[in-house]
Scaffold this motif. Structure first.
Motif, mmCIF file in Angstrom:
data_model
loop_
_atom_site.group_PDB
_atom_site.id
_atom_site.type_symbol
_atom_site.label_atom_id
_atom_site.label_comp_id
_atom_site.label_asym_id
_atom_site.label_seq_id
_atom_site.Cartn_x
_atom_site.Cartn_y
_atom_site.Cartn_z
ATOM 1 N N ASP A 505 -1.824 -4.797 -3.540
ATOM 2 C CA ASP A 505 -1.361 -5.552 -4.715
ATOM 3 C C ASP A 505 0.156 -5.634 -4.698
ATOM 4 N N PRO A 506 0.739 -6.761 -4.266
ATOM 5 C CA PRO A 506 2.201 -6.857 -4.164
ATOM 6 C C PRO A 506 2.898 -6.762 -5.515
ATOM 7 N N GLU A 507 2.215 -7.144 -6.588
ATOM 8 C CA GLU A 507 2.839 -7.027 -7.905
ATOM 9 C C GLU A 507 3.035 -5.572 -8.302
ATOM 10 N N LEU A 508 2.175 -4.699 -7.811
ATOM 11 C CA LEU A 508 2.283 -3.275 -8.127
ATOM 12 C C LEU A 508 3.222 -2.550 -7.174
ATOM 13 N N VAL A 509 3.062 -2.766 -5.880
ATOM 14 C CA VAL A 509 3.777 -1.944 -4.886
ATOM 15 C C VAL A 509 4.802 -2.724 -4.083
ATOM 16 N N GLY A 510 4.893 -4.033 -4.267
ATOM 17 C CA GLY A 510 5.833 -4.815 -3.486
ATOM 18 C C GLY A 510 5.332 -5.052 -2.073
ATOM 19 N N ASP A 511 6.254 -5.411 -1.216
ATOM 20 C CA ASP A 511 5.920 -5.698 0.180
ATOM 21 C C ASP A 511 5.860 -4.391 0.965
ATOM 22 N N THR A 512 4.704 -4.053 1.497
ATOM 23 C CA THR A 512 4.546 -2.800 2.239
ATOM 24 C C THR A 512 4.654 -2.994 3.754
ATOM 25 N N THR A 513 5.070 -4.191 4.178
ATOM 26 C CA THR A 513 5.227 -4.449 5.611
ATOM 27 C C THR A 513 6.198 -3.446 6.225
ATOM 28 N N GLY A 514 5.801 -2.848 7.305
ATOM 29 C CA GLY A 514 6.667 -1.901 8.003
ATOM 30 C C GLY A 514 6.544 -0.470 7.527
ATOM 31 N N LEU A 515 5.842 -0.256 6.409
ATOM 32 C CA LEU A 515 5.659 1.112 5.923
ATOM 33 C C LEU A 515 4.444 1.741 6.599
ATOM 34 N N ASP A 516 4.551 3.011 6.916
ATOM 35 C CA ASP A 516 3.473 3.745 7.569
ATOM 36 C C ASP A 516 2.701 4.506 6.494
ATOM 37 N N ILE A 517 1.649 3.903 5.956
ATOM 38 C CA ILE A 517 0.854 4.507 4.885
ATOM 39 C C ILE A 517 -0.603 4.515 5.321
ATOM 40 N N THR A 518 -1.184 5.704 5.401
ATOM 41 C CA THR A 518 -2.559 5.842 5.889
ATOM 42 C C THR A 518 -3.357 6.752 4.956
ATOM 43 N N ILE A 519 -4.653 6.844 5.235
ATOM 44 C CA ILE A 519 -5.557 7.737 4.509
ATOM 45 C C ILE A 519 -6.233 8.639 5.534
ATOM 46 N N ALA A 520 -6.283 9.941 5.247
ATOM 47 C CA ALA A 520 -6.946 10.886 6.151
ATOM 48 C C ALA A 520 -7.508 12.036 5.337
ATOM 49 N N SER A 521 -8.534 12.694 5.879
ATOM 50 C CA SER A 521 -9.090 13.860 5.193
ATOM 51 C C SER A 521 -8.029 14.958 5.123
ATOM 52 N N PRO A 522 -8.130 15.867 4.162
ATOM 53 C CA PRO A 522 -7.136 16.936 4.071
ATOM 54 C C PRO A 522 -6.967 17.729 5.360
ATOM 55 N N ILE A 523 -8.061 18.010 6.059
ATOM 56 C CA ILE A 523 -7.936 18.778 7.300
ATOM 57 C C ILE A 523 -7.185 17.982 8.356
ATOM 58 N N GLU A 524 -7.544 16.714 8.539
ATOM 59 C CA GLU A 524 -6.851 15.885 9.532
ATOM 60 C C GLU A 524 -5.404 15.642 9.131
ATOM 61 N N ALA A 525 -5.165 15.441 7.840
ATOM 62 C CA ALA A 525 -3.794 15.242 7.369
ATOM 63 C C ALA A 525 -2.949 16.485 7.608
ATOM 64 N N THR A 526 -3.548 17.649 7.440
ATOM 65 C CA THR A 526 -2.833 18.899 7.709
ATOM 66 C C THR A 526 -2.453 18.997 9.178
ATOM 67 N N LYS A 527 -3.404 18.676 10.048
ATOM 68 C CA LYS A 527 -3.130 18.760 11.487
ATOM 69 C C LYS A 527 -1.985 17.831 11.885
#
Length: 743
Positions: A505-527
């Protein structure tokens, strides 16, 4: 704009306030900034509960409720110090202390005999556990190590224990029948009012557990259950495992934040460790009001009053000898991991164990490998992942390691912080149901007696704000951000869907081009995060409420030695600001040391960092340019403070908390006197800067001279103002200089 509110809290942070607040007020007044206090201490909150029983001069307003309303306005500017999240023993101790001071307060009724006692218990339950934070946190958390703090840690790395590749330290957690595995979750489509009820298996009358649970459209509602029978079996297995492996046995819970469920689980651990004692004497202990939920310490203290107390004590002693060695809170005093539920809090105890090489202290006063028992598996894997990494690669190096800042979902009592009034120990077999106004069943679980069932809520507005804040931090820092969400959890799956929607949603977060934003499980994110910190890289952890609590201790304790040195900003949803000041986990030990030898090791760096942000917010909202100068000069003074190594020392004869306040006042005054943005302010502070510098030796001598002897504060939960002020402001030279500025 309301004044800056500096909170009056508990233990070591409160003692530090007696020393630091006069300095704050004097400096702020010189810039036309008003600073007020509000009493949200445990004792203050208890007193506010019973105005009708107290003399007029004893009564206190409900400051927490007042600040809760203020936090919903754009005018809020609150500096929140750590407070006691009271376990049952702490609550009862505070009540007893106030009663001894002449407050006509009722005892806490464990088992209310009538409606009057039930009403008293309900009042006290409002201040039990983590009662403050959910009220004030009308925004999400932005917590990180300031660059000055990281630089200091790099230049002066704290000690880290060595890890051995053959370390036997591990985490033990349940693989079924716990909160994580039994979780169910729904997203409510429209505003509604839910009800939680228990339908007995025998066809008896439905029991209403919670009559009203208002929800808003888009809200995530969860329910889950921990099976008591499976928990008991798991605990017995881990006690055997620790004995066979020759490692210490320890349990790590959050009996303060999770103030209903975790004390019950703690009680199960105590029972499991002493099965023969409870099989033979359990009824007698229960009849005497000695509950394992309150810990072994409370039981042992009450045995002398029982006719067979000596026999019960001998039984406990024998099972201690026969079982695995228990991890200790204080081996010199015989205080075990099972003595008090609030003594071993997972978010502080696990990082401390990891930092010293995977060890805890044993009954022999020596470090040893440990089996860390964390029954619920929701986040236990995070700690196991860090332990595995350290076992494979050794301890982290504070001089080179990166950082793991956190953006935490906590606004409006999000997630588990909101579960206290929706957690129940089940009394009979049946089905717990969450039902909406129309009678539709949204969630249900079959339950047995002793099972622990709980629900929690997460509103949509905080989730949107959390996603926006995460993107804002990723954009500002240039660091990758990971949402720590586990698709195998029902709650997290619903959050993942919302996160993905709001990230697009660009109205909420703006342009996210070039940003490194991912989703991972807590265990994988910890690693990923620990691999990157070994490379000196930063990774933003974007987490729910409990992981926010865990991560903002785990990584700071490894990175900079303590979570008290973190900058914690809470941008409130409606525009105000809440500025939090570190952690209070070691505060009780600091108080004990002060009383014993007039030396306070509490580090107020968190207060310094929060105060600078608060002044900046005040300047932004009011246009008070002098407040901005206070902020900028305090920030520079804090840098000097770190570079000059003026934090409290570790032994008598070095500066303690009071000495650190003196040096902060000196460096701040010199910065103010030397700045050119506000000539009037510079002229105001020039004489003070000169006086403090000229009198440095005298002030230090006055501060050091009082060390080494016992002091009387007139109370622990409600110290006497005059006595405590005298203890915390022993330098007449410093006091006179500050008072001269205020005139």
């Amino acid at each position: 704009m309301s004044p800056i509110i500096y909170t009056h809290t508990d233990e070591a942070p409160l003692l530090a306030t007696y020393s630091f607040l006069p300095i704050i007020r004097a400096y702020a007044a010189a810039a036309g900034v008003e600073v007020e206090t509000r009493d949200i201490s445990l004792a203050g909150r208890i007193i506010a509960l019973f105005p009708e029983r107290l003399r007029e001069d004893q009564r206190l307003p409900n400051a927490l409720a007042e600040l809760g309303e203020l936090a919903k306005t754009p005018d809020a500017n609150i500096i929140k110090l750590p407070n006691v999240s009271a376990s049952m023993p702490q609550l009862k101790a505070a009540i007893a202390e106030l009663q001894s001071k002449g407050y006509d307060l009722p005892d806490y009724p464990d088992n209310p005999a009538d409606e009057s006692e039930a009403e008293i218990k309900a009042r006290y339950d409002k201040v039990k556990g983590s009662a403050v934070n959910p009220v004030l946190r009308e925004g999400n958390s932005d917590r990180r190590a300031p660059e000055s703090v990281k630089n200091y840690a790099r230049q002066h790395p704290h000690s880290m224990g060595a890890w051995n590749s053959d370390s036997k330290t591990n985490v033990a957690t349940m693989d079924a029948d716990d909160f994580r595995h039994n979780e169910k979750s729904v997203v409510v489509e429209a505003d509604d009012e839910l009800r939680i009820e228990l339908a007995p298996s025998d066809g008896g009358e439905v029991v209403v557990l919670k009559a009203s649970m208002p929800v808003l459209a888009g809200e995530v509602v969860d329910g889950t259950v921990m099976r008591a029978e499976s928990l008991q079996r798991f605990l017995s297995e881990q006690i055997t495992r620790a004995k066979e492996a020759g490692v210490l046995f320890s349990v790590h819970l959050k009996a303060t934040m999770m103030k209903v469920s975790d004390p019950i689980i703690f009680g199960h651990v105590v029972r499991a460790f002493f099965p023969a004692t409870f099989a033979q004497y359990g009824d007698a202990l229960a009849a005497a009001g000695l509950s394992p939920n309150n810990g072994l310490g409370g039981i042992l203290a009450g045995l002398d009053a029982l006719p067979n107390g000596a026999a019960i004590k001998a039984s406990f002693k024998q099972e201690l000898a026969d079982g695995p060695a228990l991890a200790m809170v204080d081996s010199d005093r015989g205080i075990t991991n099972l003595h008090v539920p609030s003594d071993v809090i997972v978010d502080a105890s696990m990082p401390a164990m990891i930092r010293i090489g995977g060890h805890m202290w044993g009954p022999d006063g020596k470090e040893a490998d440990t089996l860390a028992v964390i029954p619920d598996s929701s986040y236990a894997g995070v700690y196991q992942a860090v332990i595995d990494d350290c076992r494979a690669h050794g301890a982290y190096d504070p001089a080179t390691m990166g950082s793991v800042p956190n953006v935490g979902l906590m606004a409006q009592a999000a997630e588990e912080y909101g579960s206290h009034d929706k957690t129940f120990e089940i009394g009979q077999a049946g089905t717990v149901r969450v039902v909406n106004r129309a009678g539709d069943v949204l969630l249900e679980h079959a339950v047995q007696p002793g099972d622990i069932w709980r629900a929690c809520q997460t509103k949509d507005v905080p989730i949107r704000d959390w996603v926006k804040l995460a993107v804002t931090r990723a954009r500002a820092s240039g660091d990758p951000a990971i949402f720590w969400l586990d698709e195998s959890r029902a709650h997290d799956r619903n959050l993942m869907a919302k996160v993905e929607t709001y990230l697009s949603d660009p109205e909420l977060v703006g342009d996210t081009t070039g940003l490194d934003i991912t989703i991972a499980s807590p265990i994988e994110a910890t690693k990923v995060s620990v691999e990157r910190i070994r490379q000196g890289k930063n990774t933003i952890s974007v987490t729910g409420n409990v992981l926010r609590d865990y991560n903002t201790d785990l990584f700071p304790i490894l990175e900079v030695g303590t979570s008290a040195k973190m900058l914690s900003v809470v941008p409130l949803i409606n525009g105000g600001g809440l500025f939090e000041t570190g952690a209070g986990g070691s505060a009780p030990k600091h108080v004990q040391q002060l009383v014993k030898e007039n030396y306070l090791r509490w580090d107020s760096l968190g207060e310094f960092l929060a105060l600078a942000e608060s002044f900046a917010k005040y300047a932004e909202v009011t246009g008070n340019a002098s407040a901005k100068v206070l902020s900028e000069t305090l920030d520079r003074a804090t840098g000097t403070f770190l570079n000059e190594n003026k934090s409290p020392g570790r032994r008598l004869g070095t500066i303690d908390n009071r000495g650190s306040h003196f040096y902060l006042a000196l460096f701040w005054a010199e910065e103010l006197a030397g700045q050119t943005a506000d000539p009037a302010l510079a002229a105001r502070f020039a004489p003070l800067a000169a006086t403090l510098r000229e009198q440095e030796a005298t002030i230090n001598a006055e501060l050091l001279a009082v060390q080494g002897s016992a002091v009387d504060l007139g109370g622990y939960y409600r110290p006497d103002d005059a006595l405590t002020s005298a203890v915390m402001r022993p330098s007449t030279t410093l006091n006179a200089a500050i008072e001269a500025l205020a005139r």
